[in-house]
Enzyme design. Structure first.
Site, PDB file in Angstrom:
ATOM      1  N   HIS A  75      55.956  49.533  39.412  1.00 50.31           N
ATOM      2  CA  HIS A  75      55.889  48.143  39.871  1.00 50.31           C
ATOM      3  C   HIS A  75      57.197  47.398  39.566  1.00 50.31           C
ATOM      4  CE1 HIS A  75      54.448  44.293  41.091  1.00 50.31           C
ATOM      5  NE2 HIS A  75      54.779  43.779  39.922  1.00 50.31           N
TER       6      HIS A  75
ATOM      7  N   ASP B 240      50.351  42.798  42.111  1.00 51.97           N
ATOM      8  CA  ASP B 240      50.805  41.596  41.414  1.00 51.97           C
ATOM      9  C   ASP B 240      51.024  40.384  42.300  1.00 51.97           C
ATOM     10  OD1 ASP B 240      51.654  40.159  39.124  1.00 51.97           O
ATOM     11  OD2 ASP B 240      53.748  40.566  39.581  1.00 51.97           O
TER      12      ASP B 240
ATOM     13  N   ASP C 195      59.693  44.726  40.294  1.00 48.59           N
ATOM     14  CA  ASP C 195      59.839  43.504  41.081  1.00 48.59           C
ATOM     15  C   ASP C 195      61.176  43.526  41.813  1.00 48.59           C
ATOM     16  OD1 ASP C 195      57.429  42.111  40.531  1.00 48.59           O
ATOM     17  OD2 ASP C 195      58.159  41.681  38.526  1.00 48.59           O
TER      18      ASP C 195
ATOM     19  N   HIS D 293      57.010  38.903  46.300  1.00 48.34           N
ATOM     20  CA  HIS D 293      56.107  37.961  45.650  1.00 48.34           C
ATOM     21  C   HIS D 293      56.692  37.191  44.467  1.00 48.34           C
ATOM     22  CE1 HIS D 293      55.028  41.728  43.343  1.00 48.34           C
ATOM     23  NE2 HIS D 293      55.206  40.875  42.350  1.00 48.34           N
TER      24      HIS D 293
END
Length: 1008
Positions: free
Chosen positions: A268, A380, A270, A584
């Site tokens: 994950h 997320d 970002d 996001h």
């Protein structure tokens, strides 16, 4: 008296720390270090390796904020470690150990590095808890590597939410912020490492068991017996004896009824957040190199990675690493997942943009690896639109995974595995990992929590465990895979197995074929400020989406009508930029200043290039000449120009305000508005019905300033207590009439708001153009419309339709939904009369009710215009902004849809040598909206049209073609032919369609 088990725990804690961890390496030896500091942004290996390095040493400071420092490390495994045959002791391994000066912050939020071979191959990332590099040592024990060290500052991984200058290189400073702590060759003791993993697994399990559990007592006693068996003066030599003591405890199998955790390795990462996009590409490479190394060590280990964009970065910047990844993908061990270009926000991207996340993401995975990813992987993102199930299914996805809803402040979701039903009725098999995190370290605490927390016991027995250091990258570690091996079947613990998303979802569907249904959006009761933070980023996204619509429409029209080359490569590149910035933590406004300044520059470049494509395409279609042509890219006719076409311009004039003793009157025969000497709208009447829209004693267009001090997560959150402090900005510093516009100036704090109110002939929309010069911090500016309407719900536009939300607070779920997202419009209505509020810039809204004197209620709709959060960007939204808002009286849903598009797709006027541009495609039903007209992704030249039913009703429509086509077929989002469920009939001129409410349809038409 001390509790016996407490004493045992103290003893075990100390043994772990002082005996096992301290003896993981039998010996270490220093290496020679040289240093070169890159003067600016990161450079290539070729440039760095050719630079002039200078001697450097452990203990010295290095690394300015956001800088890159290259170390050259050389040396040799000491001969004293080897036997006469040159072999290292059995049960040992030599490795390079690097400590860049790691802080107590989280992995991925501080210094990290990539290790390169001298011939320019990236081999391993360096980060806290993952800083041992076996690949740095050749078969002869020589060490000669380069280390590309990134001195990324810890912007706020401890989340104290204090303002920091570190998020902008212009204010981050130039002093060195790290001190090199270790660069050694080390001899790792593999048996001690195994004993440590055994101990951690059992001790962690004991901590999760009931104090009176016999199994807990047995484990603690066994651990103490192990400590007795290990000689503190010879841990290495007696570690095997200690393992023998623990072996029977580890061999006790899990209970038959134990929950099964499918452990899926991922990272994950970002794509931007507390670091810039350029750093993410390096984070991805470091993490992926670690993953490949772990695969070499552990044959059971597999890794899932989302975001096609991240694979594309590796392909572009690290071709050697990408080739190794591709080989593991072919083996089925490195698994692309998620189907999207990035793990995007899903609240704010427009419908076509959210569809393109799948088109571009899945398209990349298919081209590169021949894989059609079956799942949506968004652990997320900050809530999930009710349009997503249909979009995902239309892209060929079967499953959806998120964890974020476990962050809800108020209400707990009732299921972990369920069918999620979208606004059109499409259902998507969905799972929320009950571990309640997406970066598990496979601790016993995590395993126990997942089993206890699982909400669907009795119907399901499996859940997914996403593990690995993430957010800032790093991924799984040896310690995590060791924990999985020990928890495969262990009494008192859930079974834990290496798995993949596909294996998990297949197993979950098989055992739970008819799960419960959750209908509508998945609203996150948290991070509600993300609908408003970083207004320029949001405006850039909105404008880019609509410019892309125009560019594709006119470029397609030019290609079909004139043979002009379609700019496919340019459009693909622009789409990738826009899709990336829907990540996001970018579009929601929750990143550092650097990220948002980059985004704004990118959006400006996107606008320039798209305007050029539009101008060139229109020139090819219409030529240049003396005629003034109005060009309309919106899906509805206006000002004499057809939808998706053009006609001789007849542009509407605006009404001249009439002054009287109480203010000004605007009246076009459709709408009559009165503005008082405060610059507020005290009356707004639908002339045909005589209905007044303004609540008695109230006024529309009221700016309101709130204190905005979230409890935590500044840029992310708007907390309910913001309503406790409000200041009505109902005093005008000046009001002047400038031709047909009423101009109101308001001053507050250090800021200024200029409003321009106008009413066009033939329109039912009263327009507000707002110029905000914003210099407030920890404040929230809202724009209020108190309406004389009694209703329990409000409609908000989302992707490919709209959603009705309760505006009362009957339940805790209703009360928690105090700030909501909408796209171009919201509408509140009674059965025979409604009001729509449209905008071109913002997404955050709140719609509430108040008691009306004499009975009934007033509905108050407000837009959130701008905020001033302090973390992670203390300069958030400071400066000048322009927004457009319109209020339409007597508006049904059809009017709301139409006016929302008009507000975001202004008419263009061009000088042409034709009197019209006929649309390439048209529909005859007002509720059916053409969303995209483009050429096919595969370069065939086929025309592709995407449309949807916008009103929430069943619709039959005729699609008419303005060009010669050899056929018309229905496809999925990836333009692959599917069953013709919507096409009733077709002929050479078009097709008749029958659509269900909010249905999305993609049509493909080869040109004749």
């Amino acid at each position: 008296m001390h509790d016996r088990s407490a004493l045992a725990q103290l003893r075990i804690d100390r043994f772990l720390r002082e005996r096992l961890t301290a003896n993981l390496h039998r010996a270490t030896a220093p290496l020679d270090i040289e240093l070169w500091e890159a003067p600016g942004e990161p450079v290539t290996f070729a440039e760095a390796s050719a630079a002039d390095f200078v001697p450097f040493g452990v203990g010295r400071a290095w690394g300015r904020p956001w800088g890159t420092t290259w170390l050259r490390v050389r040396g040799q495994v000491p001969s004293s470690w080897r036997d006469v045959d040159g072999a290292l002791p059995v049960g040992t391994r030599a490795e390079l150990l690097v400590d860049l000066g790691f802080t107590s912050g989280q992995v991925g939020f501080q210094s990290e590095a990539m290790v390169w071979t001298v011939d320019g191959r990236p081999v391993r990332g360096i980060a806290p808890f993952n800083n041992a590099v076996t690949e740095a040592i050749d078969t002869d024990g020589r060490i000669d590597v380069f280390i590309e060290a990134a001195s990324n500052p810890d912007v706020g991984s401890l989340f104290t939410f204090e303002p920091t200058p570190l998020g902008d290189p212009a204010t981050a400073g130039t002093e060195h912020i790290y001190r090199l702590r270790q660069v050694d060759v080390a001899l790792r003791d593999l048996e001690v490492a195994e004993l440590r993993a055994d101990t951690v697994a059992l001790y962690g399990l004991a901590e999760q068991l009931d104090a009176a559990s016999p199994r807990r007592a047995e484990i603690l006693a066994g651990l103490e017996a192990m400590i007795d068996a290990v000689d503190p003066d010879d841990v290495s030599g007696t570690a095997a004896a200690g393992r023998a003591v623990l072996a029977p405890l580890l061999a006790r199998p899990a209970h038959a009824s134990a929950h099964t955790l499918h452990a899926v390795a991922h990272a994950h990462i970002d794509s931007a957040w507390l670091w810039p996009v350029r750093e993410t590409a390096r984070k991805v490479a470091r993490t992926f190199s670690n993953v490949l190394s772990l695969m070499d060590e552990d044959p059971d280990y597999v890794f899932a990675s989302s975001s096609a964009q991240q694979f594309a970065w590796v392909k572009q910047y690290y071709p050697d690493l990408y080739a190794r990844i591709a080989e593991r993908v072919r083996e089925g061990r490195f698994i692309p997942v998620g189907s999207m270009w990035v793990e995007s926000d899903t609240n704010m991207p427009g419908g076509e943009a959210l569809a393109r996340q799948f088109v571009v993401g899945k398209g990349f995975f298919q081209r590169e690896f021949g894989i059609d990813t079956p799942e949506v992987w968004l652990p997320d993102s900050f809530g999930y639109t009710g349009a997503l199930p249909q979009i995902a299914k239309a892209a060929g996805a079967r499953w959806f995974l998120t964890q974020k809803i476990s962050w809800n402040e108020t209400n707990r979701m009732p299921h972990h595995t369920f069918q999620w039903e979208g606004i059109d009725g499409t259902r998507l098999f969905t799972h929320f990992p009950p571990v309640d995190k997406y970066n598990s370290d496979v601790s016993s605490a995590d395993l126990a929590h997942a089993e206890r927390n699982y909400a669907d016991k009795g119907r399901g027995t499996v859940s997914l465990l996403p593990y690995g250091f993430g957010d800032g990258g790093g991924g799984p570690t040896r310690e995590m895979t060791a924990a999985i091996a020990r928890a495969a079947s262990l009494e008192g613990s859930p079974r834990t197995v290496h798995s993949t998303p596909e294996r998990f979802f297949t197993a979950a569907e098989a055992e739970y074929p008819a799960p419960e249904v959750w209908a509508g959006e998945l609203y996150l009761e948290f991070h509600r400020g993300t609908y408003t933070s970083q207004l320029p980023t949001k405006q850039g996204n909105r404008r880019s989406e609509h410019l892309l619509r125009e560019a594709e429409l006119w470029a397609t029209t030019a290609a079909v009508r004139t043979g002009t080359a379609y700019p496919a490569d340019r459009l693909a590149r622009i789409w990738q930029t826009v899709l990336l910035q829907q990540f996001h933590d970018i579009l929601p406004g929750s990143s550092i200043a650097w990220v948002h300044r980059d985004a704004e520059r990118n959006y400006a470049a996107v606008a320039r290039e798209l305007e050029e494509i539009i101008a060139d395409s229109l020139a090819a279609i219409a030529g240049t000449g003396p005629r003034l042509l109005a060009v309309n890219a919106a899906p509805h006719e206006r000002a004499g120009a057809p939808a998706l076409g053009g006609a001789t311009a007849v542009l509407p004039a605006s009404v001249t305000p009439l002054a009287d003793e109480t203010g000004w009157l605007l009246d076009n025969g459709i709408v009559r508005a009165r503005i008082d000497d405060r610059g507020l709208v005290t009356s707004l009447v639908d002339v045909a019905s005589g209905r007044e829209a303004v609540a008695p004693g109230a006024a529309l267009g009221l700016p309101q300033l709130h204190r905005d001090t979230p409890t935590q997560w500044d840029a992310w959150d708007i907390d309910a207590h913001y309503r406790h402090h409000v200041r009505d900005l109902d005093t005008a510093a000046s009001i002047v009439v400038d031709g047909d516009v009423i101009v109101i100036t308001r001053s507050f704090g250090a800021s200024q708001l200029i409003e321009r109110i106008r009413l066009d002939e033939g329109s039912r929309v009263l327009s507000f153009d707002l110029d905000v010069d914003w210099h407030e911090q920890q404040k929230l500016l809202k724009f209020a419309f108190p309406l004389d309407l009694h209703t329990h719900t409000a409609a908000s536009e989302i992707q490919f339709g709209h959603i009705e939300r309760p505006i009362h607070t009957n339940t805790s779920w209703d009360a928690a939904r105090f700030e909501t997202v909408a796209h171009r419009w919201v509408r509140v209505a009674e059965p025979d009369f409604g009001v729509a509020i449209v905008n071109d810039s913002t997404y955050g809204h709140d719609i509430t009710r108040q008691a009306r004197d004499g009975g009934g209620t007033v509905t108050i709709a407000r837009l959130s215009l701008v905020r001033g959060a302090l973390f992670p960007d203390p300069t958030q939204d400071q400066g000048r902004h322009h927004l457009h808002v319109g209020v339409a009286v007597g508006a049904d849903v059809q009017t709301a849809v139409r006016e929302g598009y008009r507000a975001n797709l202004p008419l263009r006027t061009i000088e042409a040598d034709v009197t019209e541009i006929a649309p390439l495609v048209s529909v005859d039903h007002e509720g059916v909206v053409i969303e995209a007209v483009k050429l096919a992704e595969d370069g065939s030249g086929d025309v592709v049209v995407r449309l949807y039913e916008a009103l929430g009703r069943r619709a039959a429509t005729r699609v008419s073609l303005g060009f010669a086509a050899s056929g018309i077929v229905q496809t999925d989002l990836l333009e692959r032919e599917i069953a013709q469920t919507t096409i009733v009939s077709s002929d050479a001129d078009g097709a008749t369609l029958r659509l269900r409410p909010f249905e999305i349809v993609t049509l493909r038409m080869p040109r004749a």
